[in-house]
Design an enzyme around this catalytic site. Structure first.
Site, PDB file in Angstrom:
ATOM      1  N   GLU A 192      40.923  56.399  53.733  1.00 24.70           N
ATOM      2  CA  GLU A 192      40.281  57.279  54.716  1.00 24.70           C
ATOM      3  C   GLU A 192      39.353  58.281  54.035  1.00 24.70           C
ATOM      4  OE1 GLU A 192      44.667  56.921  56.083  1.00 24.70           O
ATOM      5  OE2 GLU A 192      43.501  56.615  54.249  1.00 24.70           O
ATOM      6  N   TRP A 230      53.670  20.023  29.958  1.00 28.13           N
ATOM      7  CA  TRP A 230      52.817  20.531  31.030  1.00 28.13           C
ATOM      8  C   TRP A 230      52.770  19.529  32.183  1.00 28.13           C
ATOM      9  CZ3 TRP A 230      51.901  25.403  31.049  1.00 28.13           C
ATOM     10  CH2 TRP A 230      51.756  26.102  29.841  1.00 28.13           C
TER      11      TRP A 230
END
Length: 357
Positions: free
Chosen positions: A55, A180
């Protein structure tokens, strides 16, 4: 027509708020726009923890301050009404003589919790609450879980083979390193995720077997706090997680101590250790947590219902035997393909109901 306009400008608040991802925790993501005669004259977002709130940034961005008295301020979360690291936003809004404020959600933090809205109304400001309520809660799901459930928002992440193994049987394969499952681009995505959350957790077995760094070397941003569960303190200091390059908590059952960026934190492992760990992290202001542990760690949190979403990669390789992946859990919301891997996003139905109330 008024509802449509409110929703249009609240969507912009959500867009702006998301720009603070990975930078503002444990504060919420907040965006704000100021509108005069159906035109945005100012906007801002909370872009760094300890910095000015959305704000304030929106108000400061308005060039013609005389337009404030003809304006409406939109914000996805209730303006604060207390002094924290910055002065209260509700007070500034009233001082600027902005006559109307539209809010997405009230703030669950007990320091605010309706007080900002009450303050504005007492100052004569017209306040509308609940515009795009669910969308605003979804944006700040980490913050709402943290405030309401008194624990971090928990993201599970794992990669599995086509026959649902996390890892090969290393004795059978005769290897001592991780295999992996996903392509390189998927690993970069994981590092991006790490940069967006406050902490990352693994168990002692994962540290011993994989020796991970748990950092964001393939991305930019802040490294997460590393959390290692090591009840008996069996790990030596030779592993990468103890290299003192980023804050690291070693959750254990023996002692409290600190050396450099490595801190040993004692918890009670005798009964419901997962809850004990989450209580400890909550007290330390850790709002979100990625768990990248192995079979035991993942299943221990899943079994206790302590998870909110799961991000699961499935590669195109089969192992035949090895470390079993967790069983499918939760509600599949979406999936995508990354090169030759499939990425699925699951949500815990109980958590989803709490977020989307």
């Amino acid at each position: 027509m008024e509802t449509y306009k409110h929703e249009l400008f609240m969507k912009r608040c959500i867009e702006l708020a998301s720009l603070g991802t990975g930078m503002v925790a444990p504060n919420p993501l907040v965006g704000s726009v100021i509108v005069s005669e159906n035109k945005i004259i100012g906007e801002g977002w909370h872009n760094k923890y300890g910095g000015m709130h959305a704000e304030v940034n929106a108000i400061n961005s308005v060039k013609n301050k005389s337009l404030f008295k003809y304006s409406t301020l939109y914000v996805n979360l209730e303006p604060c009404s207390h002094f924290g690291k910055t002065p209260p936003c509700a007070k500034l809004i009233a001082e600027m003589k902005i006559p109307e404020v539209v809010v997405g959600n009230t703030d669950p933090n007990y320091l605010v919790a309706g007080k900002g809205i009450d303050y504005l109304r007492k100052k004569g400001v017209k306040v509308t609450v609940g515009v795009l309520h669910k969308e605003c809660r979804e944006l700040n799901r980490r913050y709402f879980i943290y405030q309401e459930e008194k624990r971090p928002y928990i993201i599970l992440k794992w990669a599995q083979s086509t026959d649902r193994f996390l890892d090969v049987d290393r004795e059978v394969y005769g290897i001592d390193r991780p295999v992996w499952i996903t392509p390189e681009i998927a690993r970069s995505l994981v590092h991006k995720w790490r940069a967006e959350e406050q902490a990352i957790l693994v168990g002692a077995n994962t540290v011993e077997k994989d020796n991970p760094r748990l950092n964001i070397r393939n991305w930019t941003g802040e490294n997460p706090v590393r959390i290692v569960i090591d009840p008996r303190l069996r790990l030596s200091g030779r592993y990468n997680v103890f290299d003192n390059t980023q804050p690291t908590l070693i959750i254990n059952g023996k002692r409290n101590s600190k050396k450099g960026l490595n801190e040993y934190v004692k918890v009670n492992f005798a009964e419901n250790p997962e809850r004990e760990i989450l209580d400890t992290l909550h007290k330390r202001g850790i709002q979100s947590l990625i768990i990248e542990g192995g079979e035991h760690t993942l299943n221990s949190f899943i079994g206790n219902g302590f998870w909110d979403e799961a991000r699961v990669f499935s590669g195109n390789c089969a192992f035949g035997c090895g470390v079993p992946a967790p069983k499918e859990c939760g509600q599949l919301l979406e999936y995508t393909t990354i090169v030759d891997s499939r990425l699925e996003l699951f949500f815990n139905p109980d958590s989803l109901r709490k977020i989307m109330i």
